[in-house]
Write a protein that holds these residues in place. Structure first.
Motif, PDB file in Angstrom:
ATOM      1  N   CYS A   1      24.138   6.155 -22.490  1.00 53.86           N
ATOM      2  CA  CYS A   1      23.087   5.297 -21.931  1.00 53.86           C
ATOM      3  C   CYS A   1      23.188   3.920 -22.575  1.00 53.86           C
TER       4      CYS A   1
ATOM      5  N   PRO B   1      22.521   5.378 -17.376  1.00 52.60           N
ATOM      6  CA  PRO B   1      21.138   4.880 -17.328  1.00 52.60           C
ATOM      7  C   PRO B   1      20.941   3.627 -18.179  1.00 52.60           C
TER       8      PRO B   1
ATOM      9  N   ASP C   1      15.854   2.184 -15.867  1.00 51.43           N
ATOM     10  CA  ASP C   1      15.412   3.570 -15.730  1.00 51.43           C
ATOM     11  C   ASP C   1      14.218   3.854 -16.636  1.00 51.43           C
TER      12      ASP C   1
ATOM     13  N   GLU D   1      13.766  13.086 -22.954  1.00 48.85           N
ATOM     14  CA  GLU D   1      14.151  12.683 -21.594  1.00 48.85           C
ATOM     15  C   GLU D   1      15.589  12.133 -21.589  1.00 48.85           C
TER      16      GLU D   1
ATOM     17  N   ARG E   1      18.135  14.848 -22.064  1.00 54.59           N
ATOM     18  CA  ARG E   1      18.319  15.584 -20.798  1.00 54.59           C
ATOM     19  C   ARG E   1      19.254  14.786 -19.878  1.00 54.59           C
ATOM     20  N   ARG E   2      19.016  13.477 -19.841  1.00 55.22           N
ATOM     21  CA  ARG E   2      19.764  12.613 -18.924  1.00 55.22           C
ATOM     22  C   ARG E   2      21.227  12.434 -19.389  1.00 55.22           C
ATOM     23  N   CYS E   3      21.423  12.414 -20.703  1.00 54.55           N
ATOM     24  CA  CYS E   3      22.771  12.154 -21.247  1.00 54.55           C
ATOM     25  C   CYS E   3      23.392  13.415 -21.846  1.00 54.55           C
TER      26      CYS E   3
END
Length: 491
Positions: A140, A160, A239, A483, A486-488
């Motif tokens: 990110c 993101p 994001d 969060e 989870r995203r990365c």
């Protein structure tokens, strides 16, 4: 281009989520970004921290070390690896060119420098990111909001974009809603309206004179305006927004922003234990003022500093100096060499230092955290930079506000009008020695000072509660980290 990368503890970092942290290349932006990078590393992120060569060279010069191969994080990483933590911190330090030679005077040639930040720096950043983003699925970008490229580059790379905002939520909201200010005739017109602004979501009534300096100007073609317009276009594509503020200080503004985007108030972002930073961030050599302060009575010293960026005029400086002298207060004045201009390294009135001998000292720079927390310091005459305000509140020191530029005018509104933690000592071009003297006397010795101190103590309690276990900033940071992981996660 002379880029250098110092890899630290690369082992096993593949499995970790990777945050690329890029601060805006100004002192007040680098400091919170460094401490955010350390926090992310402590939570298991592999972090790549990107400085410009210019900021790096100024920092190493202030330290008196050779710039080549020097890693500003080395000390913090060494102390983490020697402690009993589960894992060593993984922070790599990268440098990029801002497009100007190192000897170029960025302070004296401000607008030219900013044109480079707008037009030249993005290509250097993209080149670097293509090299360091090995796996977009686990990466990110955590980038200062004021850059003009983050959302665009994040989309290109498929990662993101976390917009890191180093100022209050109020300022973010006003910039975010420039379209509303324009629509209602308070901005971008020849004669902006002077009536109270009541239509910004989550912002209580605000006067046009309390807006950031750039929103009060009628010429909006300057390079800084172009940067602001483009960066907030990019911010709409973020994001997540991470903000160095505290929810309890700006509840309605933050609630309204949260309705627009995932917005996390995680401040105040300070060095561990609110002590001298383990990471070199100062761009000027710091004087050690502790012995002089140790010799002064408790609460008797007025600390004066106008920050690392904005300039004052000689006339303003002379009025303030006259007020400081007339007040009879003891003082410690930080006057960086280019405060008026790089061409005028000695701007104080003639005879000032002789007249102040015995009760005041002037230094070029100091460790502000150490000064503000010293028992001798009883007041802070400040330009109202956001880092300075948070530090002053944490140290329990009331403020005398003389904002110079940008967010500082709006920050003063928070300090003086909303929180009652400080007083105003005039405005640009309208600061007079007699008012400065009266305000200093009131804060340092009067009834006013007693009330302000009480108010600052309450605010300090709010900040302390926010970062304590279960506090709002701690919870928000935990949510943000969960969060982002989870995203990365690379899945």
């Amino acid at each position: 281009m002379g880029r250098e990368a110092v890899a630290t503890n690369g082992a096993g970092s593949r499995a970790r989520p990777h945050a690329v942290v890029i601060p805006f290349p100004l002192q007040g932006h680098v400091i919170p970004a460094v401490h955010l990078a350390l926090r992310l590393a402590e939570r298991g992120f592999a972090v790549t921290f990107v400085n410009t060569e210019s900021v790096h060279h100024q920092t190493t010069r202030a330290l008196g070390v050779h710039p080549v191969g020097y890693d500003i994080f080395a000390g913090a990483l060494a102390s983490s690896s020697s402690s009993s933590e589960d894992q060593e911190l993984d922070v790599r330090y990268e440098l990029i060119s801002d497009g100007f030679p190192l000897g170029f005077d960025r302070s004296l040639n401000h607008d030219q420098y900013m044109e480079g930040v707008l037009h030249v720096l993005p290509a250097h950043v993209e080149e670097l990111l293509r090299r360091v983003v090995a796996d977009p699925a686990t990466t990110c970008l955590v980038v200062d909001t004021f850059f003009v490229w983050p959302a665009t580059l994040a989309r290109k790379l498929g990662v993101p974009y976390v917009s890191f905002w180093t100022e209050p939520a109020l300022i973010f909201s006003l910039y975010y809603h420039m379209d509303l200010l324009t629509k209602h005739g308070h901005f971008k017109c020849e004669e902006p309206r002077k009536d109270t602004i009541t239509y910004i979501p989550g912002v209580p009534a605000i006067e046009p004179c309390e807006l950031m300096s750039y929103l009060q100007e009628t010429d909006t073609t300057s390079v800084v305006h172009r940067i602001i317009f483009k960066s907030f276009e990019e911010a709409r594509g973020a994001d997540y927004i991470l903000c160095n503020t505290v929810e309890e200080l700006e509840p309605s503004t933050i609630a309204a922003l949260r309705a627009e985007k995932p917005f996390y108030a995680v401040g105040p972002i300070f060095p561990a234990g609110f002590a001298r930073s383990a990471v070199a961030t100062s761009m000027w050599a710091e004087s050690d003022c502790s012995r002089w302060l140790d010799a002064q009575p408790a609460g008797s010293v007025l600390y004066i500093s106008f920050g690392s960026y904005a300039h004052v005029t000689k006339q303003e400086l002379h009025e303030i100096a006259g007020g400081v002298l007339a007040s009879g207060a003891r003082f410690l004045w930080v006057l960086r060499p280019d405060i008026v201009s790089s061409d005028d390294p000695d701007p104080l009135p003639e005879g000032f230092l002789a007249a102040a001998a015995g009760r005041g000292i002037v230094v070029q720079w100091c460790c502000q955290v150490e000064v503000l927390t010293h028992a001798a310091v009883g007041g802070f005459l400040t330009h109202c930079g956001w880092n300075s305000i948070l530090e002053s509140v944490w140290a329990g020191v009331p403020m005398l506000c003389f904002p110079l530029l940008t967010d500082q005018l709006t920050n003063r509104r928070l300090v003086a009008r909303e929180w009652g933690a400080g007083v105003s000592v005039g405005d640009r071009g309208a600061v007079r020695a007699d008012e400065v003297r009266a305000r200093i006397e009131g804060v340092m010795g009067g009834e006013e000072g007693v009330k302000l101190r009480e108010q600052v103590r309450k605010l300090r309690g709010t900040l302390e509660a926010a970062v304590a276990p279960g506090g709002s900033s701690r919870r928000n940071f935990d949510e943000f980290v969960d969060e982002l992981k989870r995203r990365c996660g690379g899945h």
